[in-house]
Design an enzyme around this catalytic site. Structure first.
Site, PDB file in Angstrom:
ATOM      1  N   GLY A  56      10.825  53.153   2.262  1.00 35.79           N
ATOM      2  CA  GLY A  56       9.651  52.335   1.974  1.00 35.79           C
ATOM      3  C   GLY A  56       8.824  53.030   0.917  1.00 35.79           C
ATOM      4  CB  CYS A  83      14.241  57.208   1.834  1.00 39.77           C
ATOM      5  SG  CYS A  83      13.257  57.621   0.394  1.00 39.77           S
ATOM      6  CE1 TYR A  84       6.203  56.662   4.706  1.00 37.52           C
ATOM      7  CE2 TYR A  84       7.139  55.081   6.264  1.00 37.52           C
ATOM      8  CZ  TYR A  84       6.073  55.843   5.820  1.00 37.52           C
ATOM      9  OH  TYR A  84       4.864  55.790   6.484  1.00 37.52           O
ATOM     10  CG  HIS A 170      18.044  55.032  -0.712  1.00 41.16           C
ATOM     11  ND1 HIS A 170      17.369  54.222   0.161  1.00 41.16           N
ATOM     12  CD2 HIS A 170      17.098  55.725  -1.393  1.00 41.16           C
ATOM     13  CE1 HIS A 170      16.065  54.395   0.016  1.00 41.16           C
ATOM     14  NE2 HIS A 170      15.865  55.308  -0.919  1.00 41.16           N
ATOM     15  CD  GLU A 172      20.001  52.182   1.599  1.00 38.14           C
ATOM     16  OE1 GLU A 172      20.489  53.214   2.108  1.00 38.14           O
ATOM     17  OE2 GLU A 172      18.809  52.098   1.269  1.00 38.14           O
ATOM     18  CB  SER A 224      23.962  19.481   1.362  1.00 36.86           C
ATOM     19  OG  SER A 224      24.518  20.785   1.426  1.00 36.86           O
ATOM     20  N   GLY A 225      27.290  19.282   1.636  1.00 35.98           N
ATOM     21  CA  GLY A 225      28.482  19.661   0.889  1.00 35.98           C
ATOM     22  C   GLY A 225      28.399  21.100   0.408  1.00 35.98           C
ATOM     23  N   GLY A 226      27.230  21.729   0.595  1.00 35.96           N
ATOM     24  CA  GLY A 226      27.095  23.149   0.277  1.00 35.96           C
ATOM     25  C   GLY A 226      27.759  23.977   1.371  1.00 35.96           C
ATOM     26  CB  VAL A 227      28.617  27.596   1.539  1.00 38.28           C
ATOM     27  CG1 VAL A 227      29.476  28.463   2.436  1.00 38.28           C
ATOM     28  CG2 VAL A 227      29.121  27.627   0.118  1.00 38.28           C
ATOM     29  CG  ASP A 228      24.351  28.189   3.746  1.00 36.37           C
ATOM     30  OD1 ASP A 228      25.343  28.920   3.575  1.00 36.37           O
ATOM     31  OD2 ASP A 228      23.249  28.405   3.230  1.00 36.37           O
ATOM     32  CB  SER A 229      25.004  21.858   5.505  1.00 33.59           C
ATOM     33  OG  SER A 229      25.623  21.365   4.345  1.00 33.59           O
ATOM     34  CB  SER A 230      30.410  22.833   4.553  1.00 38.47           C
ATOM     35  OG  SER A 230      30.014  21.951   3.540  1.00 38.47           O
ATOM     36  CE  LYS A 368      25.545  30.893   0.385  1.00 38.53           C
ATOM     37  NZ  LYS A 368      24.645  29.768   0.624  1.00 38.53           N
TER      38      LYS A 368
END
Ligand code: XMP
Length: 512
Positions: A56, A83-84, A170, A172, A224-230, A368
């Site tokens: 942070g 770190c912090y 870090h 990550e 919607s045809g997008g990834v998430d709703s599909s 995602k």
């Protein structure tokens, strides 16, 4: 699901917090990011296998600097401070933190003690990313130094008995070579995780719990045809089959053939009720003459809900409304506020008047890339799973100025050529978003011996990971040349093609 191993990530406001959560999950351990001041009770309730303090921007001596909740080190739960997070651990437990004259920044050679479980399997010198001014000058009682650099006396520390660890670097970020292995060592060697978070078990568990929750009641999903709703829709269809109805509002602003593709996938492959609403005329009427981008968004958002409601009413009362919300949309920041992810971007929103009893968000805990993996697990075709992001208002914000059916046709054809050639050149995996824009500009050209006065199409392609910033993609000239030649030859009313060479910022990805 309840038995899954959890790592809690306490967010102290660092810029890499979500990245830490993703790295943990890449090690097959489920993780959640929570505000740093989460209560001790809540932590106990969640029963994590380990806790990570993020970095942070604060200094432990700063006024109002975020502190850790009292008693957190006495829970017997392993803690890794980054770190912090390390400085705070040290400061809280009686060590000494000082501020250096200069900041240590960049990939740095860190000497480590590879007999520590945190560094098992590491060489004694490793390149990790350091980014700090304050540093731990003296470790707290019971701690040992397990890492240092030429500028930093304590680049890593451990209290093996209490399972408390601190690292100044870090792990990550990609600049830290084998950084994920440090996290993995913490999870497996220190916290005793077994790694039971895998997408196939997520799918199995979700289907089982959705079945239990919904029983033989009915659910409705806006697709919607997008990834998430599909992915959400397919998951639900596997759980409840025909008791799921998906409503796909085709607003006529989708890319070429997209509506048909979505319909084909969902009607051929899945056992659910699929309703495609052809609402193009409705939308175009509302949008006629509208040129302001924000008004376009608003009109589309509202109309979308109206159409959805009208269709939902035909179905009657439903018990559950399914939404494709994903984890980055719900994650809370270190200061306890929900991060607002472009609220104006979420076309569709939540219909106010649809008669439903409860919302189901089956992807609420996923990033995602995990949604995509889930999609593949569920057998959704790759071209849908890896579909580039497409804005809710669709082509309405890619036809600059007022929208007409003719302009949409021009744009759809030009855009399809661009996408096809990018794919032919094998560039689609590196470019995160690419599309054509129909500018409102007409210019003079010549075809054969004839003067033309026609539209200019702009091509846009960006490389980005977060879509908040991005650089324009250096598509090879020969590919651009081919796209340009094809567009002016094949698409009527276009006589000029330009390539957008602006990054974000200062430009945005979309033109409107
Ligand atoms: P900008 O243009 O803001 O875009 O740089 C960043 C990302 O957001 C997408 N975008 C939208 N998505 N509704 C959406 O669902 C919108 O109104 C909208 N506007 C931009 C854009 O495609 C890019 O991925």
């Amino acid at each position: 699901m309840e038995s899954k191993e959890l790592i809690l990530i306490l967010d102290f406001g660092g810029q890499y917090n979500q990245l830490i959560a993703r790295r943990v999950r890449e090690c097959n351990v489920y993780s959640e990011v929570v505000p740093y001041d989460v209560s001790l009770e809540k932590i106990k309730e969640k029963n994590p296998k380990g806790i990570i303090f993020t970095g942070g921007p604060a200094s432990v001596y700063g006024e109002d600097s975020p502190q850790c909740v009292d008693g957190i080190f006495e829970l017997g739960i392993p803690v890794l401070g980054i770190c912090y997070g390390m400085q705070l651990m040290s400061h809280t437990l009686g060590g000494k933190v000082l501020s250096a004259d200069t900041r240590e920044f960049g990939e740095t050679s860190v000497s480590i003690d590879n007999t520590s479980p945190l560094f098992q399997g590491f060489e004694s010198q490793n390149i990790f990313l350091m980014s700090h001014t304050d540093y731990v000058a003296e470790v707290p009682m019971g701690f040992a130094k397990i890492g240092f650099t030429s500028d930093c006396p304590h680049a890593a520390m451990e209290n093996s008995e209490k399972k408390l660890y601190g690292i100044q670097f870090h792990p990550e970020v990609n600049n830290s070579v084998n950084g994920t292995q440090v996290i993995k060592n913490f999870l497996y060697n220190v916290c005793g995780c077994s790694g039971n978070w895998i997408m196939s078990s997520f799918v199995e568990d979700s289907i089982k719990s959705l079945k239990e929750k919904i029983g033989d009641k009915k659910a409705l999903c806006a697709l919607s045809g997008g990834v998430d709703s599909s992915v959400a829709a397919v998951l639900l269809s596997k759980a409840i089959g025909k008791n799921l109805t998906c409503i796909f509002v085709d607003h006529g602003l989708l890319r070429k053939n997209e509506g048909d593709e979505v319909e084909e996938i969902f009607t051929k492959n899945y056992d659910l009720n699929f309703v495609r609403v052809d609402a193009k005329n409705r939308f175009l009427e509302k949008l006629a003459g509208v040129t302001d981008p924000e008004r376009k968004r608003k009109i589309i958002g509202e109309e979308f809900i109206r159409v959805f409601e009208a269709e939902a009413k035909k179905i009657g009362t439903v018990d559950f409304l399914v939404q494709g919300t994903i984890y980055p949309d719900v994650i809370e920041s270190g200061h306890g506020k929900s991060a607002v992810i472009k609220s104006h971007h979420n076309v569709g929103g939540l219909p106010d008047y649809v008669d439903f009893k409860e919302i189901i968000e089956p992807l609420r805990s996923l990033f995602k890339d995990e949604v995509r993996k889930t999609g593949l697990e569920l057998g959704i075709p790759e071209n849908l799973v890896y579909r580039q992001p497409f804005p809710g208002p669709g082509l309405a914000i890619r036809v600059i100025g007022d929208i007409t059916d003719d302009k949409l046709t021009i744009l759809k054809d030009a855009d399809a050529i661009f996408r096809e050639e990018v794919a032919n050149a094998g560039l689609h995996k590196n470019i995160n978003q690419y599309f054509a824009v129909l500018t409102n500009l007409k210019s003079v050209g010549v075809i054969g011996d004839k003067r033309t006065y026609d539209y200019t199409v702009a091509l846009r392609a960006v490389e980005t990971t977060d879509f908040m910033t991005g650089v324009w993609s250096k598509i090879p000239y020969n590919v651009l040349e081919k796209v340009s030649t094809r567009i002016v030859n094949e698409v009527e009313h276009v006589n000029r093609v330009v390539y957008d060479i602006t990054s974000k910022p200062p430009a945005t990805i979309e033109w409107e």
